[in-house]
Design a protein around this motif. Structure first.
Motif, PDB file in Angstrom:
ATOM      1  N   ILE A 148      30.316  14.846  25.766  1.00  0.00           N
ATOM      2  CA  ILE A 148      30.108  16.466  26.217  1.00  0.00           C
ATOM      3  C   ILE A 148      29.160  16.095  27.191  1.00  0.00           C
ATOM      4  CG2 ILE A 148      27.989  16.986  24.815  1.00  0.00           C
ATOM      5  CD1 ILE A 148      28.634  16.056  22.438  1.00  0.00           C
ATOM      6  N   THR A 149      29.196  17.147  28.256  1.00  0.00           N
ATOM      7  CA  THR A 149      28.526  17.254  29.341  1.00  0.00           C
ATOM      8  C   THR A 149      27.047  18.038  29.336  1.00  0.00           C
ATOM      9  OG1 THR A 149      29.657  18.873  29.625  1.00  0.00           O
ATOM     10  CG2 THR A 149      30.566  16.919  30.669  1.00  0.00           C
ATOM     11  N   THR A 153      26.160  19.733  30.225  1.00  0.00           N
ATOM     12  CA  THR A 153      26.330  21.818  30.574  1.00  0.00           C
ATOM     13  C   THR A 153      26.164  21.818  28.299  1.00  0.00           C
ATOM     14  OG1 THR A 153      28.574  21.864  31.132  1.00  0.00           O
ATOM     15  CG2 THR A 153      26.922  21.490  32.493  1.00  0.00           C
ATOM     16  N   HIS A 154      27.056  21.498  27.815  1.00  0.00           N
ATOM     17  CA  HIS A 154      27.367  21.476  26.726  1.00  0.00           C
ATOM     18  C   HIS A 154      26.183  20.082  25.941  1.00  0.00           C
ATOM     19  CE1 HIS A 154      30.619  22.969  28.496  1.00  0.00           C
ATOM     20  NE2 HIS A 154      30.332  23.944  27.611  1.00  0.00           N
ATOM     21  N   THR A 197      24.069  18.304  23.047  1.00  0.00           N
ATOM     22  CA  THR A 197      23.724  18.539  21.336  1.00  0.00           C
ATOM     23  C   THR A 197      22.228  18.599  21.335  1.00  0.00           C
ATOM     24  OG1 THR A 197      23.059  16.159  21.641  1.00  0.00           O
ATOM     25  CG2 THR A 197      25.570  16.502  22.045  1.00  0.00           C
TER      26      THR A 197
END
Length: 86
Positions: A5-6, A8-9, A11
């Motif tokens: 997960i980067t 920009t995304h 959690t």
């Protein structure tokens, strides 16, 4: 990130409330509120609530980083201040 997960995304774990954000940046809650109202700290607002992304706050802190100067440069600077009377 190891989970693929980067930033920009983010959690849910990356999303902080005002108390967690204040603790992370080691500022009082009222100071964080003031910074958000002046748009000086990265934040999100949804439904009248403030949210912060951990990686954005860490990046914001690093933007205030100061470069280290050498001892020789520091000595010269102090010498010039003493001579100038400043």
């Amino acid at each position: 990130m190891s989970n693929g997960i980067t930033p920009t995304h983010p959690t849910v774990e990356d999303l902080l409330d005002i108390d967690a954000a204040a603790a992370l940046v080691k500022l009082k809650r009222t100071t964080v509120y003031a910074l958000t109202s002046r748009r000086q700290i990265p934040h999100l607002k949804r439904g009248g609530r403030l949210y912060f992304l951990k990686h954005e706050l860490l990046e914001w802190l690093l933007q205030g980083r100061r470069d280290v100067i050498s001892t020789v440069t520091a000595d010269r600077h102090l010498s010039s201040i003493r001579k100038g009377g400043a």
